[in-house]
Design a protein around this motif. Structure first.
Motif, PDB file in Angstrom:
ATOM      1  N   ALA A  70      37.995  49.061  44.980  1.00 55.61           N
ATOM      2  CA  ALA A  70      37.675  47.642  45.136  1.00 55.61           C
ATOM      3  C   ALA A  70      38.393  46.800  44.091  1.00 55.61           C
ATOM      4  CB  ALA A  70      36.163  47.437  45.037  1.00 55.61           C
ATOM      5  N   VAL A  71      38.467  47.287  42.861  1.00 52.85           N
ATOM      6  CA  VAL A  71      39.174  46.554  41.805  1.00 52.85           C
ATOM      7  C   VAL A  71      40.649  46.413  42.157  1.00 52.85           C
ATOM      8  CG1 VAL A  71      39.919  46.653  39.391  1.00 52.85           C
ATOM      9  CG2 VAL A  71      37.547  47.204  39.984  1.00 52.85           C
ATOM     10  N   ARG A 107      41.235  43.876  44.868  1.00 55.28           N
ATOM     11  CA  ARG A 107      41.122  42.495  44.407  1.00 55.28           C
ATOM     12  C   ARG A 107      42.477  41.944  43.966  1.00 55.28           C
ATOM     13  NH1 ARG A 107      36.974  42.423  39.895  1.00 55.28           N
ATOM     14  NH2 ARG A 107      38.754  43.019  38.600  1.00 55.28           N
ATOM     15  N   GLU A 108      43.307  42.835  43.415  1.00 53.08           N
ATOM     16  CA  GLU A 108      44.661  42.444  43.028  1.00 53.08           C
ATOM     17  C   GLU A 108      45.563  42.701  44.236  1.00 53.08           C
ATOM     18  OE1 GLU A 108      45.493  44.818  39.646  1.00 53.08           O
ATOM     19  OE2 GLU A 108      43.691  44.185  38.563  1.00 53.08           O
ATOM     20  N   ARG A 109      45.596  41.801  45.167  1.00 52.10           N
ATOM     21  CA  ARG A 109      46.165  42.036  46.496  1.00 52.10           C
ATOM     22  C   ARG A 109      47.609  42.502  46.488  1.00 52.10           C
ATOM     23  NH1 ARG A 109      43.669  36.667  49.569  1.00 52.10           N
ATOM     24  NH2 ARG A 109      41.466  37.188  49.204  1.00 52.10           N
ATOM     25  N   GLN A 122      47.325  50.054  45.976  1.00 53.37           N
ATOM     26  CA  GLN A 122      46.020  50.453  46.497  1.00 53.37           C
ATOM     27  C   GLN A 122      46.163  51.821  47.149  1.00 53.37           C
ATOM     28  OE1 GLN A 122      43.907  47.473  48.874  1.00 53.37           O
ATOM     29  NE2 GLN A 122      45.345  45.902  48.144  1.00 53.37           N
ATOM     30  N   ARG A 145      29.838  45.698  37.501  1.00 55.11           N
ATOM     31  CA  ARG A 145      30.949  44.874  37.022  1.00 55.11           C
ATOM     32  C   ARG A 145      32.028  45.766  36.403  1.00 55.11           C
ATOM     33  NH1 ARG A 145      28.724  39.685  37.086  1.00 55.11           N
ATOM     34  NH2 ARG A 145      30.436  38.737  35.921  1.00 55.11           N
ATOM     35  N   GLU A 182      34.028  41.324  35.461  1.00 50.41           N
ATOM     36  CA  GLU A 182      34.110  40.747  36.797  1.00 50.41           C
ATOM     37  C   GLU A 182      33.291  41.578  37.789  1.00 50.41           C
ATOM     38  OE1 GLU A 182      35.685  37.950  37.735  1.00 50.41           O
ATOM     39  OE2 GLU A 182      36.258  37.546  35.659  1.00 50.41           O
ATOM     40  N   ILE A 223      32.254  43.693  41.001  1.00 48.33           N
ATOM     41  CA  ILE A 223      32.989  44.578  41.903  1.00 48.33           C
ATOM     42  C   ILE A 223      32.586  44.240  43.336  1.00 48.33           C
ATOM     43  CG2 ILE A 223      33.308  46.971  42.649  1.00 48.33           C
ATOM     44  CD1 ILE A 223      32.830  47.780  39.719  1.00 48.33           C
ATOM     45  N   ASP A 224      33.533  43.750  44.109  1.00 48.10           N
ATOM     46  CA  ASP A 224      33.273  43.301  45.477  1.00 48.10           C
ATOM     47  C   ASP A 224      33.845  44.318  46.463  1.00 48.10           C
ATOM     48  OD1 ASP A 224      32.788  41.968  47.809  1.00 48.10           O
ATOM     49  OD2 ASP A 224      34.275  40.384  47.480  1.00 48.10           O
ATOM     50  N   ALA A 269      36.164  43.480  49.404  1.00 45.37           N
ATOM     51  CA  ALA A 269      37.587  43.205  49.163  1.00 45.37           C
ATOM     52  C   ALA A 269      38.474  44.335  49.682  1.00 45.37           C
ATOM     53  CB  ALA A 269      37.832  42.999  47.673  1.00 45.37           C
TER      54      ALA A 269
END
Length: 404
Positions: A184-185, A188-190, A194, A322, A326, A328-329, A332
């Motif tokens: 997920a982290v 977040r950094e698209r 990944q 977190r 930040e 953790i979503d 994403a």
């Protein structure tokens, strides 16, 4: 004091076990004579004494080749990346330079990563394997700093970035939480790296579901109790002197006490198999316990945060975990194919706890998510043994192939 007391007893026990091992070696030679049944019984007894104790050194992986279509293909093992707490080991069979790359995430849970030796052998048939070979914290100098749950997640992020976008993460048991958080982290950094796929095997993504005895033990006491009663200090004779740890001997004793009758029976069976000359059955039990009794400590910070965040407050499924401040979503995650695997009879991580990741990763399209419930296996059967090789592994292999 707790760790010092244990180490004092262990040092004495090691000398006794070495004497027993020497006696076993001598008597085994005599026991080979067809009329030497008394020597065989004595040899079997000394074998039990020699086996009954813990070691703190990592066993060898011993993966020199892998059998494919009846042929033994050589395997190369080499170090790829190092930190004070972990070395990233790379296994690759001859001619496998273009095989898909798997990051096999081993638990930091009282045993060495060599416990996944059989998992690696199977994966090597079609893949090259990187594994997180965690270093015993009692051998890590205090000046190398702490190791937290967030540090574990950071290691996985760094390893995936090192391997590249064609990395397929396979996490076994406890580290499924960090593997999912790390994915997920990175999501977040698209524009960053990944993993192409993520496989979560028998892990406590949501430990609220069908609590096992392990989950209940974590809930019985407040975190302050664990801090006061389960943490020791590495003795002065070791490189990690002064480091606060959850000693491996405490964890293994706790696990063994949950199945004391089964372990006692295994030792009795080992004795009788050896006396009866059933060498293969006796060796299988001996080899299991030689690996099982090779133990490592856990960093106190990592252990306490895992108990608190994963098993008491359930931060990841509640959306409250977190990373570097930040949140953790999990929504994403949109590019990484997800496979969850559980065992029908798992009494450590019950069915449903890993499956929870499917709903939490709501940003993934349905065709990118797969679940496999393996009938007839407990915790270890998910990633080791005949059903793993014949039924679970084909699902994992197909999952990786479909995500490339």
């Amino acid at each position: 004091m707790m760790y010092d007391a244990y180490q004092g007893m262990a040092d004495v026990g090691d000398r006794v076990r070495q004497l027993a091992q020497n006696a076993n070696t001598i008597l085994s030679a005599w026991a080979a004579h067809p009329t030497a049944s008394p020597w065989r019984r004595m040899s079997a007894y000394y074998e039990l004494v020699a086996l009954a104790g813990f070691t703190h050194a990592r066993p060898d992986y011993g993966i020199e080749s892998v059998e494919i279509n009846g042929a033994a293909i050589p395997v190369e093992e080499r170090g790829a990346l190092w930190t004070p707490f972990c070395q990233l080991l790379h296994f690759r069979k001859a001619g496998g330079e273009d095989d898909p790359k798997i990051l096999l995430v081993a638990p930091m849970s009282g045993h060495f990563a060599t416990l996944l030796r059989g998992t690696i052998r199977t994966l090597l048939r079609d893949h090259q394997v990187y594994i997180t070979d965690w270093i015993n914290p009692r051998n890590v100098k205090l000046e190398d700093g702490e190791f937290t749950l967030e540090d574990y997640t950071s290691h996985l992020i760094d390893f995936v970035r090192f391997i590249g976008e064609d990395c397929h993460v396979v996490a076994v048991c406890q580290p499924t939480v960090s593997a999912l958080a790390a994915t997920a982290v990175m999501a977040r950094e698209r524009d960053g790296v990944q993993p192409a796929s993520l496989t979560l095997m028998a892990g406590p993504i949501d430990a609220r579901i069908s609590p096992t005895k392990v989950n209940e033990l974590a809930q019985e006491k407040p975190i302050e109790w664990f801090r006061a009663n389960m943490i020791g200090t590495v003795p002065a004779k070791f490189e990690g002197r002064g480091r606060r740890v959850y000693p491996g001997f405490l964890q293994l004793c706790a696990f063994m006490s949950m199945n004391a009758d089964r372990h006692s029976k295994s030792f009795v069976d080992l004795f009788h198999h050896r006396v009866a000359g059933d060498i293969e059955k006796a060796d299988a039990i001996r080899d299991f316990y030689k690996e099982y009794f090779a133990i490592m400590d856990m960093s106190a910070d990592f252990y306490l945060e895992t108990v608190d965040q994963v098993f008491q407050r359930y931060l990841l499924p509640l959306g409250q975990m977190r990373y570097k401040g930040e949140p953790i979503d999990l929504k994403a995650i949109k590019k990484t194919f997800l496979l969850t695997v559980e065992g029908e009879k798992d009494d450590i991580c019950a069915a449903g706890q890993t499956l929870a990741a499917q709903d939490l990763c709501s940003g993934l399209r349905p065709y990118m998510k797969t679940h496999h419930l393996q009938a007839g296996v407990g915790h270890y059967g998910v990633f080791n043994g005949k059903r793993w090789e014949g039924q679970v592994y084909p699902v994992l292999r197909n999952h990786i192939q479909s995500s490339r």
